[in-house]
Design a protein around this motif. Structure first.
Motif, PDB file in Angstrom:
ATOM      1  N   GLY A 155      -3.141   0.532  -3.808  1.00 32.50           N
ATOM      2  CA  GLY A 155      -3.803   0.555  -2.600  1.00 32.50           C
ATOM      3  C   GLY A 155      -4.558  -0.578  -2.271  1.00 32.50           C
ATOM      4  O   GLY A 155      -5.592  -0.884  -1.562  1.00 32.50           O
ATOM      5  N   PRO A 157      -5.986   4.048  -6.664  1.00 36.28           N
ATOM      6  CA  PRO A 157      -6.920   3.123  -6.159  1.00 36.28           C
ATOM      7  C   PRO A 157      -8.187   3.936  -6.022  1.00 36.28           C
ATOM      8  O   PRO A 157      -8.033   4.986  -5.360  1.00 36.28           O
ATOM      9  N   THR A 158      -9.420   3.399  -6.267  1.00 32.45           N
ATOM     10  CA  THR A 158     -10.619   4.060  -5.686  1.00 32.45           C
ATOM     11  C   THR A 158     -11.441   2.592  -5.218  1.00 32.45           C
ATOM     12  O   THR A 158     -10.847   1.411  -5.222  1.00 32.45           O
ATOM     13  N   GLU A 159     -12.505   2.928  -4.446  1.00 27.57           N
ATOM     14  CA  GLU A 159     -13.080   2.031  -3.956  1.00 27.57           C
ATOM     15  C   GLU A 159     -13.832   1.064  -5.051  1.00 27.57           C
ATOM     16  O   GLU A 159     -14.216  -0.018  -5.026  1.00 27.57           O
ATOM     17  N   THR A 160     -13.938   1.434  -6.330  1.00 24.43           N
ATOM     18  CA  THR A 160     -14.654   0.924  -7.420  1.00 24.43           C
ATOM     19  C   THR A 160     -13.649   0.167  -8.195  1.00 24.43           C
ATOM     20  O   THR A 160     -13.499  -1.116  -8.043  1.00 24.43           O
ATOM     21  N   TYR A 184      -9.431   1.090 -10.188  1.00 28.36           N
ATOM     22  CA  TYR A 184      -8.311   2.006 -10.275  1.00 28.36           C
ATOM     23  C   TYR A 184      -8.703   2.970 -11.468  1.00 28.36           C
ATOM     24  O   TYR A 184      -9.397   2.727 -12.515  1.00 28.36           O
ATOM     25  N   THR A 235       1.000  -1.157  -0.033  1.00 26.76           N
ATOM     26  CA  THR A 235       0.057  -0.118   0.202  1.00 26.76           C
ATOM     27  C   THR A 235       0.942   1.240  -0.064  1.00 26.76           C
ATOM     28  O   THR A 235       1.960   1.305   0.530  1.00 26.76           O
ATOM     29  N   HIS A 240     -11.977   5.887  -1.167  1.00 24.08           N
ATOM     30  CA  HIS A 240     -10.686   5.137  -0.895  1.00 24.08           C
ATOM     31  C   HIS A 240      -9.812   5.919  -0.159  1.00 24.08           C
ATOM     32  O   HIS A 240      -9.360   7.198  -0.660  1.00 24.08           O
ATOM     33  N   ARG A 292     -16.821  -7.675  -6.649  1.00 24.27           N
ATOM     34  CA  ARG A 292     -15.595  -7.489  -6.376  1.00 24.27           C
ATOM     35  C   ARG A 292     -14.392  -8.244  -7.183  1.00 24.27           C
ATOM     36  O   ARG A 292     -13.550  -7.635  -7.522  1.00 24.27           O
ATOM     37  N   THR A 307      -8.875  -3.646 -11.103  1.00 31.39           N
ATOM     38  CA  THR A 307      -9.168  -3.718  -9.848  1.00 31.39           C
ATOM     39  C   THR A 307      -7.716  -4.036  -9.111  1.00 31.39           C
ATOM     40  O   THR A 307      -8.013  -4.122  -7.847  1.00 31.39           O
ATOM     41  N   CYS A 347      -9.433  -3.381  -5.116  1.00 31.46           N
ATOM     42  CA  CYS A 347     -10.635  -2.534  -4.782  1.00 31.46           C
ATOM     43  C   CYS A 347     -11.918  -3.274  -4.062  1.00 31.46           C
ATOM     44  O   CYS A 347     -12.032  -4.420  -4.751  1.00 31.46           O
ATOM     45  N   GLU A 348     -12.185  -2.543  -3.254  1.00 31.50           N
ATOM     46  CA  GLU A 348     -13.268  -3.036  -2.328  1.00 31.50           C
ATOM     47  C   GLU A 348     -14.604  -3.339  -3.139  1.00 31.50           C
ATOM     48  O   GLU A 348     -15.475  -4.468  -3.119  1.00 31.50           O
TER      49      GLU A 348
END
Ligand code: TXA
Ligand code: MG
Length: 325
Positions: free
Chosen positions: A164, A24-27, A29, A2, A117, A280, A145, A167-168
């Protein structure tokens, strides 16, 4: 591994210098550039091979900045932003003066979101401006992801990659257009229609007629190299075996109750029963099939509610238009 504080500072410096940073984002990259720098933004289109008329999403660091970027923000936008940001929701609103037309693909509207994120939020805070970012993949292909997916697909074309972890959420943000009389969903994604409706207190149309270009709605988007064909869940194994007998290297996405015993296929994935877990991992499954040399993927659509709606939308797009009968 990370991203560290020093990585984030370096990445913010790259953005200030007009460079490209994958983050990275939660959705998924994103491939980011300074949203106010037309030259930097133009490089995003070149690297992705994306037509310059396809607008980007501007990522901002907090809901309190929304009116610094957009004009005439409607009450509906404030309501949704207040409830779902930071998170997988993108709002289409009227463009503010600081957003160049390069970023909006020539439109007077803009897409904006606050990503959920910690690395994305740290980057936005260190940079201080808005970051225009599409998904960090070549135009039309599967969104990344993991940082590894980005490096494998874009390599040297990106100036800096922030890692990161995976992705979640795994599918892109839900896009809601709030510029019209009634809000409408332009792309289903990480925030479910049911959750949006609960907050709005009214039904929401998905994919309602729109004047704007949304690449995610074009044929063969989110597509792996292998051809994707859809089948009813109970037909998936039979279709896969038929294609394998014809000489295809077949990848299978099948719900566990329909998987059967020894399947004659190149690669078989039993998809998670939880739609959150499936979302995911969806793009990872598609990439793995490509990596395993599959030339055909047979999949069934999940029930189109909750996150199942976004998964079904991506699988349909990956399958592209049906051949003429
Ligand atoms: O989750 C996500 O949304 C990810 C992460 C990186 O934030 N981003 C993403 O970007 O999926 P991209 O470029 O792959 O998809 C952005 C979508 C496109 O379908 C684009 O057409 C739509 O947003 N869009 C952008 N501006 C728009 C506008 N003014 N009106 C309608 N659609 C717009
Ligand atoms: Mg994309």
């Amino acid at each position: 591994m990370t991203a560290t504080t020093s990585d984030i500072d370096k990445a913010a410096g790259v953005l200030r210098a007009g460079g490209l940073v994958a983050f990275p984002t939660e959705t998924v990259y994103g491939l980011g550039a300074d949203a106010e720098d037309p030259t930097a933004v133009t490089r995003i289109f070149q690297v992705k091979g994306r037509p310059p008329t396809h607008p980007l999403i501007v990522h901002i660091g907090g809901v309190e900045h929304l009116s610094d970027w957009a004009e005439d923000v409607p009450a509906t936008a404030r309501l949704l932003a207040g409830r779902f940001w930071p998170g997988p929701l993108t709002l289409v609103v009227r463009r503010g003066h600081r957003v160049p037309l390069e970023t909006t693909g020539g439109l007077e509207t803009m897409a904006v979101r606050v990503p959920g994120h910690p690395v994305a939020l740290a980057l936005l805070s260190a940079f201080g401006g808005g970051v225009a970012a599409p998904s960090a993949n070549r135009f039309g292909s599967v969104s990344p992801t993991t940082a590894g997916h980005v490096r494998a697909e874009l390599g040297e074309a990106v100036d800096f990659v922030l890692d990161g972890g995976p992705c979640e959420v795994g599918v892109e943000s839900t896009i809601v257009d709030v510029t019209g009389d009634v809000p409408s969903v332009l792309r289903p994604g990480g925030v479910t229609r049911e959750d949006l409706q609960a907050v709005l207190g009214r039904p929401l149309a998905v994919h309602s007629a729109s004047r704007v270009r949304v690449p995610g709605r074009h044929p063969s988007h989110y597509a792996p190299r292998a051809r994707v064909v859809l089948a009813e869940p109970q037909r998936v194994i039979a279709e896969a075996e038929r294609a394998q007998d014809l000489g295809h290297q077949v990848g299978v996405l099948v719900p566990q109750p329909f998987a059967g015993a020894a399947v004659k296929a190149h690669a078989v994935v039993m998809v998670p029963g939880s739609m959150a877990a499936y979302a995911r991992r969806l793009y990872g499954f598609l990439r793995e099939f490509d990596g395993q040399g599959c030339d055909l993927i047979v999949a069934s659509l999940p029930v189109e509610e909750g996150l199942g709606l976004a998964i079904a939308n991506r699988l349909r797009r990956a399958a592209g238009p049906r051949p003429a009968e």
